[in-house]
Every structure is written in structure tokens, then in C-alpha cells.
Design a protein around this motif. Sequence first.
Motif, PDB file in Angstrom:
ATOM      1  N   ARG A   1      14.380  44.320   4.473  1.00 36.88           N
ATOM      2  CA  ARG A   1      13.775  43.732   3.282  1.00 36.88           C
ATOM      3  C   ARG A   1      12.324  43.387   3.591  1.00 36.88           C
ATOM      4  NH1 ARG A   1      16.836  41.489  -0.883  1.00 36.88           N
ATOM      5  NH2 ARG A   1      14.790  41.039  -1.797  1.00 36.88           N
ATOM      6  N   ARG A   2      11.507  43.476   2.556  1.00 34.94           N
ATOM      7  CA  ARG A   2      10.097  43.107   2.650  1.00 34.94           C
ATOM      8  C   ARG A   2       9.833  42.014   1.624  1.00 34.94           C
ATOM      9  NH1 ARG A   2       5.356  46.625   3.620  1.00 34.94           N
ATOM     10  NH2 ARG A   2       6.832  48.347   3.613  1.00 34.94           N
ATOM     11  N   VAL A   3       9.310  40.886   2.080  1.00 34.97           N
ATOM     12  CA  VAL A   3       8.969  39.793   1.177  1.00 34.97           C
ATOM     13  C   VAL A   3       7.551  39.321   1.486  1.00 34.97           C
ATOM     14  CG1 VAL A   3      11.356  39.037   0.859  1.00 34.97           C
ATOM     15  CG2 VAL A   3       9.997  38.063   2.721  1.00 34.97           C
ATOM     16  N   GLY A   4       6.921  38.691   0.527  1.00 36.60           N
ATOM     17  CA  GLY A   4       5.577  38.184   0.739  1.00 36.60           C
ATOM     18  C   GLY A   4       5.568  36.992   1.678  1.00 36.60           C
ATOM     19  N   ASP A   5       4.485  36.836   2.423  1.00 34.51           N
ATOM     20  CA  ASP A   5       4.326  35.705   3.328  1.00 34.51           C
ATOM     21  C   ASP A   5       3.043  34.966   2.943  1.00 34.51           C
ATOM     22  OD1 ASP A   5       5.197  34.040   5.368  1.00 34.51           O
ATOM     23  OD2 ASP A   5       5.480  35.643   6.808  1.00 34.51           O
ATOM     24  N   SER A   6       2.245  34.551   3.893  1.00 34.00           N
ATOM     25  CA  SER A   6       1.050  33.756   3.591  1.00 34.00           C
ATOM     26  C   SER A   6      -0.044  34.596   2.933  1.00 34.00           C
ATOM     27  CB  SER A   6       0.491  33.136   4.873  1.00 34.00           C
ATOM     28  OG  SER A   6       1.437  32.307   5.491  1.00 34.00           O
ATOM     29  N   VAL A   7      -0.919  33.900   2.207  1.00 37.93           N
ATOM     30  CA  VAL A   7      -2.092  34.534   1.604  1.00 37.93           C
ATOM     31  C   VAL A   7      -3.283  34.375   2.546  1.00 37.93           C
ATOM     32  CG1 VAL A   7      -3.739  34.457  -0.303  1.00 37.93           C
ATOM     33  CG2 VAL A   7      -1.295  34.153  -0.743  1.00 37.93           C
ATOM     34  N   CYS A   8      -3.985  35.480   2.802  1.00 32.13           N
ATOM     35  CA  CYS A   8      -5.260  35.447   3.511  1.00 32.13           C
ATOM     36  C   CYS A   8      -6.344  35.884   2.532  1.00 32.13           C
ATOM     37  CB  CYS A   8      -5.246  36.377   4.723  1.00 32.13           C
ATOM     38  SG  CYS A   8      -4.152  35.847   6.057  1.00 32.13           S
ATOM     39  N   LEU A   9      -7.465  35.222   2.584  1.00 32.66           N
ATOM     40  CA  LEU A   9      -8.581  35.572   1.705  1.00 32.66           C
ATOM     41  C   LEU A   9      -9.610  36.362   2.504  1.00 32.66           C
ATOM     42  CD1 LEU A   9      -8.941  32.182  -0.194  1.00 32.66           C
ATOM     43  CD2 LEU A   9      -7.738  34.247  -0.927  1.00 32.66           C
ATOM     44  N   GLU A  10     -10.070  37.483   1.939  1.00 27.63           N
ATOM     45  CA  GLU A  10     -10.968  38.367   2.662  1.00 27.63           C
ATOM     46  C   GLU A  10     -12.219  38.684   1.853  1.00 27.63           C
ATOM     47  OE1 GLU A  10      -9.007  41.867   4.057  1.00 27.63           O
ATOM     48  OE2 GLU A  10      -7.595  40.752   5.334  1.00 27.63           O
ATOM     49  N   LEU A  11     -13.319  38.752   2.572  1.00 25.09           N
ATOM     50  CA  LEU A  11     -14.602  39.182   2.022  1.00 25.09           C
ATOM     51  C   LEU A  11     -14.980  40.512   2.651  1.00 25.09           C
ATOM     52  CD1 LEU A  11     -16.458  35.763   2.348  1.00 25.09           C
ATOM     53  CD2 LEU A  11     -15.839  36.880   0.196  1.00 25.09           C
ATOM     54  N   PRO A  12     -15.843  41.275   2.005  1.00 21.16           N
ATOM     55  CA  PRO A  12     -16.324  42.498   2.653  1.00 21.16           C
ATOM     56  C   PRO A  12     -17.161  42.154   3.882  1.00 21.16           C
ATOM     57  CG  PRO A  12     -17.559  42.072   0.641  1.00 21.16           C
ATOM     58  CD  PRO A  12     -16.430  41.092   0.656  1.00 21.16           C
ATOM     59  N   ALA A  13     -17.125  43.005   4.871  1.00 19.98           N
ATOM     60  CA  ALA A  13     -17.875  42.780   6.113  1.00 19.98           C
ATOM     61  C   ALA A  13     -19.318  43.219   5.914  1.00 19.98           C
ATOM     62  CB  ALA A  13     -17.224  43.535   7.269  1.00 19.98           C
ATOM     63  N   VAL A  14     -20.092  42.373   5.252  1.00 20.44           N
ATOM     64  CA  VAL A  14     -21.498  42.671   4.954  1.00 20.44           C
ATOM     65  C   VAL A  14     -22.343  41.479   5.373  1.00 20.44           C
ATOM     66  CG1 VAL A  14     -20.915  44.214   3.043  1.00 20.44           C
ATOM     67  CG2 VAL A  14     -21.280  41.772   2.589  1.00 20.44           C
TER      68      VAL A  14
ATOM     69  N   ARG B   1     -15.742  34.170  -3.813  1.00 18.62           N
ATOM     70  CA  ARG B   1     -15.106  35.279  -4.549  1.00 18.62           C
ATOM     71  C   ARG B   1     -14.395  36.251  -3.607  1.00 18.62           C
ATOM     72  NH1 ARG B   1     -19.388  37.561  -8.852  1.00 18.62           N
ATOM     73  NH2 ARG B   1     -17.458  38.319  -9.814  1.00 18.62           N
ATOM     74  N   PRO B   2     -13.531  35.740  -2.756  1.00 13.77           N
ATOM     75  CA  PRO B   2     -12.799  36.617  -1.839  1.00 13.77           C
ATOM     76  C   PRO B   2     -11.654  37.327  -2.536  1.00 13.77           C
ATOM     77  CG  PRO B   2     -12.023  34.399  -1.582  1.00 13.77           C
ATOM     78  CD  PRO B   2     -13.132  34.330  -2.609  1.00 13.77           C
ATOM     79  N   GLU B   3     -11.133  38.331  -1.883  1.00  8.97           N
ATOM     80  CA  GLU B   3      -9.946  39.034  -2.378  1.00  8.97           C
ATOM     81  C   GLU B   3      -8.711  38.468  -1.687  1.00  8.97           C
ATOM     82  OE1 GLU B   3      -7.860  43.481  -2.274  1.00  8.97           O
ATOM     83  OE2 GLU B   3      -9.899  43.198  -1.530  1.00  8.97           O
ATOM     84  N   PRO B   4      -7.692  38.036  -2.455  1.00  8.77           N
ATOM     85  CA  PRO B   4      -6.463  37.568  -1.804  1.00  8.77           C
ATOM     86  C   PRO B   4      -5.664  38.749  -1.253  1.00  8.77           C
ATOM     87  CG  PRO B   4      -6.245  37.471  -4.196  1.00  8.77           C
ATOM     88  CD  PRO B   4      -7.652  37.894  -3.916  1.00  8.77           C
ATOM     89  N   VAL B   5      -5.285  38.651   0.003  1.00  2.46           N
ATOM     90  CA  VAL B   5      -4.471  39.679   0.659  1.00  2.46           C
ATOM     91  C   VAL B   5      -3.211  38.995   1.170  1.00  2.46           C
ATOM     92  CG1 VAL B   5      -4.370  41.381   2.513  1.00  2.46           C
ATOM     93  CG2 VAL B   5      -6.536  40.976   1.315  1.00  2.46           C
ATOM     94  N   VAL B   6      -2.058  39.430   0.688  1.00  5.18           N
ATOM     95  CA  VAL B   6      -0.801  38.764   1.015  1.00  5.18           C
ATOM     96  C   VAL B   6      -0.184  39.402   2.256  1.00  5.18           C
ATOM     97  CG1 VAL B   6       1.496  38.126   0.198  1.00  5.18           C
ATOM     98  CG2 VAL B   6      -0.418  38.234  -1.421  1.00  5.18           C
ATOM     99  N   ASN B   7      -0.008  38.601   3.306  1.00  8.39           N
ATOM    100  CA  ASN B   7       0.727  39.077   4.476  1.00  8.39           C
ATOM    101  C   ASN B   7       2.171  39.383   4.095  1.00  8.39           C
ATOM    102  OD1 ASN B   7      -1.495  38.796   6.118  1.00  8.39           O
ATOM    103  ND2 ASN B   7      -0.827  36.885   7.069  1.00  8.39           N
ATOM    104  N   GLN B   8       2.783  40.253   4.879  1.00  9.85           N
ATOM    105  CA  GLN B   8       4.163  40.656   4.611  1.00  9.85           C
ATOM    106  C   GLN B   8       5.112  40.080   5.660  1.00  9.85           C
ATOM    107  OE1 GLN B   8       4.794  42.663   1.710  1.00  9.85           O
ATOM    108  NE2 GLN B   8       2.686  41.902   1.514  1.00  9.85           N
TER     109      GLN B   8
END
Length: 371
Positions: A145-158, A319-326
Motif C-alpha cells: 500500500r502507498r499512503v501520503g506522509d509528511s508535506v515538504c515545501l520546495e522552491l526552484p533551485a535558483v 510561494r513554494p510547491e507542496p511535495v507530499v512524501n510517500q
Amino acid sequence: MKPPYTTELVTDEQAFAGLAPAWDRLYRRCATATPFQTHAWLHSWWLSYGRRGRLRLLVVRDGTELVAVAPLTAVRRPVPALVPLGGAISDYGDVLVDDGHAERAVAALTEGLAAAARTALIDFREVRPGGAVEQVYERWGGPRRRVGDSVCLELPAVPMDELVARLPSAKAQRVRAKLRKLTALGVERQAVRPDEVDGALRRLLELHRLQWQGRKVTGEHLRPRFGEHLVRSVGPMVRSGNAVVTEFRLDDDVVAVDLTLLSHRLAGGYLYGAHPRLRERKADVAVMLLDACAEHTRGGGRAALSLLRGNEPYKHHWRPEPVVNQRLLLARRRTAPLLSAVVCDVAARRRGKELLLRREQRKERHDGGGT
């Protein structure tokens, strides 16, 4: 025909320590690896947090060279399981797989994990999307099974100026003013040399304790075992290019120290300590730290500047993008009931958090005079 890979379950602590050179070479050949899969980080974590007799390192070799590693430890609660080393102080969990041997190495690793699991569930938490263990998940023949875990917020590497340019005009102007304020105050920053890292990290921990005095803080960051782990692990990571420690000076005094972790694809600010004097001088510490962290993305080919785990409101200013760990759960048929129990527990906890959030929102509306 190529000879088959050999698979070994390593449970000896001294053998774990001896794997460092081969482990480091494998790490460099695994593009999806994060800093939390380095040998320095995980071996140090084991020395601070590991339980005797519970080490479970599944290693796959091609001759004498490592082509895959699953760094695990056995736990008994809430269900018998094999879980990644690194625990709660690590933002990402994963395995290492040699990019040049991926298909065969993953096949051997998957088979080895099925044998090592026996009567335990395999529970990979905090897997960043695209992590190497997803290949194991796809090959797994048993219940999964795959379920969502913690949210990480990411910005572009600029660079910082491009991060500021992404903001609405008024907010961008305020950030530029804060950057000018830092310059006017004379705040200077410098990356710490490898031979000075230990002292700088002790200053970081002292400043971290000072900045949170009297406020709610992650208690583990104040414990001696965490400090010992940080000092022990980060020196080798700085020497190998997997970490940078930066000191900030004001009037010749160190007023802040930042630890940024680095890997092939991301840079992430892990922990910092800042003297209250900075805020008294109207210095914006968040802007100062992000400016320094963004500097480490230059020319490294990294795709993301990660704000790591946590969905705190201040992070959303950028204004980061939320990326959900699995969370990837792997079972054998005999351990399928354990998988079901964990999935039910995850659903119940999620439902509980939703109900608590709604309750708080209703209370806020009521206190604010809403309907």
C-alpha cells in the motif's frame, strides 16, 4: 552470463562502520539519494539512537562493490516492522541503488527484503517522490500500500533574486528592503572550513537553544544525543560536499549559524541557531537564511531548494510547491494483517486531525463573531 549478485543481511555494528568507503561510492552513483542516506548521517544516527540487536542492513554486491543498500532497523511497536534508519530527525527515508545496475540491483534487493522481512512488515516512511525504493515497490509481489506522509515545501533551485522575482510586486519590494537592511547592518556570512565544523555546530546548538528559550520547540533538538549525532555526522558530510555550515557575523560576533544539507538534486536548510540580538536590530532572519541557502544551489545541477518537512505559514510567503512524501508499506501474505492494521491507523489519525482542524476553525469563527 553475468554471475548473480550476492545479498547479505548485515546486523553487526562494526561491519556497518566498515562499509563507509563502498557506501560513499554507491551514494555518488545514486542520483535520487538525499543527504539522509549518506553513511555519515545514518551510522552516526545508529550510534545515538540505535537499539542493540536491531540493526538490519540489506546489502547487494556485484563482486566486492555495493550496488544496493536498504538501511533498516527492526521495531516491535506498534507492529513488528523493518523501518529505515534515520528516524524522526531525518526528513527523507530511502534505499540506495546504483543507477548503472538499477534493474538487476532492484530485483536482488526486492528478493532480499522479502526474505529479511519474515514475520515483520516493511514500512518505508518519508519517501520523496521519485525515490529509489519506489522501484522496489513496483516489483513487490506481495500485499502493498502507498499512503501520503509528511508535506515538504520546495522552491526552484535558483538564485535569491529569482526567488524574489517570483513574489507579488509589493512583497518582493519588502524582501529587497530586508536584504538591503542586512547589508546596511554589516551582517557577513562565511562557510565554515571542515576543521572548524565541530565548534560551529556547538555554537549553532547553543544559539538554537537561546532563540527558542521560553517558547515551544522541538525537544529532541535540545537533547545531548542529538547534539552528539549532529557534530559526529556533519564534519564528514562537509568534507564530502553533502553539507555546508555557514556562520553569520555582526560586529565580529557570531550571531547565527546555519546547517544546509546537499545532495545531487536538492539543497535543504536543516537547522539553524540565531541570537535574539538579530531581531532586536530588525534583521529578518528568514530572509538572511534563505539568501544563504539559495547560494548553495548555484552551479550544482540541483533542481530543488527544499524547505524540508513542515507546512508552517512563514514558508508559504515564498510561494513554494507542496511535495507530499510517500509511505510505502510492503508485506508478505502472512503479514498482510499487519499492513491492514497500519493503514487503518493512518486513516484514523488523518480523520482525527481533520476533525480537530474543523473544531479549531469553528472556534475561530465563533470567537471572531462569524456564523
